[in-house]
Design a protein around this motif. Structure first.
Motif, mmCIF file in Angstrom:
data_model
loop_
_atom_site.group_PDB
_atom_site.id
_atom_site.type_symbol
_atom_site.label_atom_id
_atom_site.label_comp_id
_atom_site.label_asym_id
_atom_site.label_seq_id
_atom_site.Cartn_x
_atom_site.Cartn_y
_atom_site.Cartn_z
ATOM 1 N N ILE A 323 0.685 -1.129 0.090
ATOM 2 C CA ILE A 323 -0.050 -0.068 0.035
ATOM 3 C C ILE A 323 0.785 1.289 -0.098
ATOM 4 O O ILE A 323 0.556 2.354 -0.543
ATOM 5 C CB ILE A 323 -0.932 0.068 1.343
ATOM 6 C CG1 ILE A 323 -1.909 -1.103 1.012
ATOM 7 C CG2 ILE A 323 -1.684 1.298 1.491
ATOM 8 C CD1 ILE A 323 -2.790 -1.199 2.353
ATOM 9 N N VAL A 324 1.925 1.179 0.826
ATOM 10 C CA VAL A 324 2.788 2.434 0.768
ATOM 11 C C VAL A 324 3.580 2.694 -0.308
ATOM 12 O O VAL A 324 3.780 3.695 -0.941
ATOM 13 C CB VAL A 324 3.694 2.244 2.181
ATOM 14 C CG1 VAL A 324 4.659 3.373 2.130
ATOM 15 C CG2 VAL A 324 2.895 2.141 3.462
ATOM 16 N N CYS A 346 -3.877 -3.932 -4.762
ATOM 17 C CA CYS A 346 -4.233 -3.716 -3.533
ATOM 18 C C CYS A 346 -5.548 -4.248 -2.906
ATOM 19 O O CYS A 346 -5.702 -4.905 -1.823
ATOM 20 C CB CYS A 346 -4.362 -2.030 -3.201
ATOM 21 S SG CYS A 346 -2.873 -1.201 -3.177
ATOM 22 N N LEU A 446 1.423 1.647 9.043
ATOM 23 C CA LEU A 446 0.790 2.144 7.596
ATOM 24 C C LEU A 446 0.580 3.643 7.748
ATOM 25 O O LEU A 446 0.951 4.319 6.690
ATOM 26 C CB LEU A 446 -0.460 1.187 7.599
ATOM 27 C CG LEU A 446 -1.465 1.791 6.445
ATOM 28 C CD1 LEU A 446 -0.685 1.654 5.130
ATOM 29 C CD2 LEU A 446 -2.664 1.080 6.727
ATOM 30 N N CYS A 447 0.233 4.106 8.776
ATOM 31 C CA CYS A 447 -0.029 5.728 9.052
ATOM 32 C C CYS A 447 1.088 6.386 8.643
ATOM 33 O O CYS A 447 1.364 7.380 7.968
ATOM 34 C CB CYS A 447 -0.751 5.761 10.376
ATOM 35 S SG CYS A 447 -2.308 5.300 10.460
ATOM 36 N N LEU A 450 2.188 6.387 5.046
ATOM 37 C CA LEU A 450 1.446 7.084 4.450
ATOM 38 C C LEU A 450 1.619 8.617 4.322
ATOM 39 O O LEU A 450 1.664 9.305 3.506
ATOM 40 C CB LEU A 450 -0.120 6.783 4.329
ATOM 41 C CG LEU A 450 -0.760 5.439 3.989
ATOM 42 C CD1 LEU A 450 -2.075 5.331 4.527
ATOM 43 C CD2 LEU A 450 -0.368 5.166 2.639
ATOM 44 N N GLN A 453 5.141 9.137 2.943
ATOM 45 C CA GLN A 453 5.071 9.149 1.369
ATOM 46 C C GLN A 453 4.889 10.554 0.787
ATOM 47 O O GLN A 453 5.004 10.677 -0.549
ATOM 48 C CB GLN A 453 3.842 7.947 0.842
ATOM 49 C CG GLN A 453 3.751 7.721 -0.527
ATOM 50 C CD GLN A 453 2.459 6.734 -0.766
ATOM 51 O OE1 GLN A 453 1.369 7.042 -0.496
ATOM 52 N NE2 GLN A 453 2.562 5.760 -1.441
ATOM 53 N N LYS A 454 4.144 11.317 1.456
ATOM 54 C CA LYS A 454 3.794 12.585 1.097
ATOM 55 C C LYS A 454 4.922 13.535 0.933
ATOM 56 O O LYS A 454 4.855 14.502 0.031
ATOM 57 C CB LYS A 454 2.622 13.302 1.946
ATOM 58 C CG LYS A 454 1.454 12.539 1.971
ATOM 59 C CD LYS A 454 0.541 13.372 2.960
ATOM 60 C CE LYS A 454 -1.076 12.686 2.792
ATOM 61 N NZ LYS A 454 -1.874 13.480 3.751
#
Length: 498
Positions: A323-324, A346, A446-447, A450, A453-454
């Motif tokens: 996902i990442v 996904c 995960l948080c 994400l 990732q930005k």
């Protein structure tokens, strides 16, 4: 010796899985660029169509393993040659049926795909389908020998042969693609390697295991018993084909070879993901069968929870990582034409997380001869998914197919867990509690991923490897400290020391 074979088989399964998928991940982008999207889509479509013929195994492979262990456990060694003779007759009949159905498919290629395929594509489909039909029929003729080493728990041989094939097959294909050969040549190579592998199984079974086949009087009671056991496993095979070949078949009829190629990439990654939940279970059937014979239900349930939790941690780690970083991976690996594969993958990964963490439940159902309801649940939900995929594909193409599969697998997961709880008497509540506790750390990871990732941009493989490696190392350390218990740590250390 059996314990050594089991442990070595587990390690060879893991090695084969790793080698096959690493080579596949390295080889696929080269193949995509050398073949082109349409040719790759055509190759994937033909393979998915012909794969329906492999369903005709009817689950007899599992039956050979089960009945060999039952006969050995009860001291009926002298009856094994006649048992294998019976399976040889059954596979001979299956081969004839497969040939007939294959010819029917061959003759109706234009009717099925003429709306979306060019004349040249239809010609290539005929050639490849003819070769693969021969491959399937030949496989059925020697299928008894293919399953005998596994039935005798000679995992080192069977897994070593698979490993050799996995390593050599893509290397030969790379050479052929370099010299300009395309899809048809790849099918020829696959056929040759399959023949050689089957002949190796025959040699080992005869020379090393001293197995013989006798065609005695047919025991009709045994045939009915085997057929009943195998039929419900056969339904499970149908389910797998519907889930993982149905979408490509639908897109071949509705959207053309380019969309098939995108979906095929996601299915290939889904097979890698499913392999994480499958490499160990293939060698667990003999052990579970023994526990069932001993009526040790508590040991079976404990194994289901403990191994399922460990499997869940591994598969959740991969899901969150994809996902990442998955979108960057798809763009670098396959190219911009395959961007939709990120969303599709996904969806498939998320839907497969629980079912393949609980894959031991399927093995337990087989060992307890309780596959009937299990197979019916999966068949009904897979057909529902196929119908949903068809209607959604008409409007949303490849992503629509994936949504149909996603919904069907979610429904299936709920129903199967009710089956595990009340029919197999497995401690599903304990499993659910364990995976909830195991998920908290990964949700935080995960948080963080994400959010990070930005602020990062990945433009090449070196950057991707750096960020995936850094994130993965952090997550592994956190799971080792906060999630894994002492028993799981000992198990992992033991596997690494082998």
């Amino acid at each position: 010796m059996k314990n050594n074979q089991l442990k070595a088989g587990a390690m060879l399964s893991l090695l084969t899985f790793g080698a096959a998928n690493v080579l596949g991940l390295l080889y696929t982008p080269y193949m995509l660029r050398m073949m082109g999207q349409e040719e790759y889509g055509l190759y994937s479509l033909v393979a998915s169509v012909v794969s329906y013929l492999t369903m005709l195994d009817f689950g007899f492979g599992n039956a050979i393993v089960r009945y060999t262990n039952l006969y050995n456990a009860s001291g009926r060694y002298d009856e094994l040659p006649c048992l294998y003779g019976l399976f040889t007759r059954l596979y001979g009949l299956i081969g004839i049926v497969a040939l007939f159905l294959g010819v029917m498919l061959f003759l109706n290629i234009e009717n099925l795909f003429g709306r979306t395929m060019t004349t040249e594509e239809l010609f290539k489909m005929r050639v490849m389908m003819g070769l693969l039909i021969f491959n399937v029929v030949f496989t059925f003729s020697l299928s008894v020998w293919k399953n005998i080493p596994v039935a005798f728990e000679r995992f080192v041989f069977s897994k070593s042969i698979n490993l050799f094939r996995m390593l050599l097959n893509p290397l030969v294909m790379v050479v052929l693609l370099y010299y300009g050969y395309k899809a048809i040549a790849l099918v020829v190579v696959t056929t040759i390697f399959n023949i050689l592998t089957l002949l190796a199984d025959v040699w080992y079974s005869k020379r090393k295991l001293h197995v013989t086949i006798k065609f005695g009087k047919i025991d009709r009671t045994l045939v009915r018993e085997i057929s009943f056991y195998s039929f419900w496993i056969f339904l499970g095979v149908i389910v797998e084909r519907i889930y993982w070949s149905g979408g490509q078949f639908i897109l071949g009829m509705t959207s053309g070879s380019a969309k098939v190629a995108v979906y095929a990439i996601s299915v290939q990654l889904a097979y890698v993901y499913m392999g994480l939940g499958s490499f160990l279970w293939g060698i667990m059937l003999p052990k579970v069968t023994t526990l069932v014979a001993e009526k040790n239900d508590k040991a079976i349930s404990d194994m289901f929870v403990k191994l399922g939790r460990l499997q869940y941690i591994l598969m959740l780690f991969v899901l969150v990582g994809f996902i990442v970083f998955g979108k960057s991976f798809i763009l670098l690996w396959a190219g911009e034409k395959y961007e939709n594969a990120y969303v599709i993958t996904c969806l498939l990964f998320a839907a497969l997380l629980i079912p393949y963490s609980q894959n031991l439940g399927q093995v337990i159902a087989q060992a307890k001869n309780q596959v009937r309801l299990y197979a019916v649940i999966r068949l009904v939900t897979s057909v529902l998914g196929l119908v949903l995929s068809y209607f959604l594909a008409e409007k949303y193409s490849d992503i629509g197919c994936a949504v149909g599969v996603f919904v069907a697998l979610l429904i299936q997961t709920l129903a199967i867990n009710v089956f595990y709880r009340y029919k197999l008497e497995l401690n599903v509540s304990s499993f659910v509690l364990e995976i909830i506790k195991s998920s908290l750390t990964m949700v935080c990871c995960l948080c963080v991923g994400l959010i990070a990732q930005k602020y990062i941009e990945i433009n090449n493989w070196i950057e991707l490897a750096f960020f995936v490696g850094s994130w993965g190392f952090l997550v592994i350390c956190l799971n080792w400290i906060l999630v894994l218990n002492s028993g799981e740590k000992i198990f992992i250390k033991g596997m690494l020391r082998f």
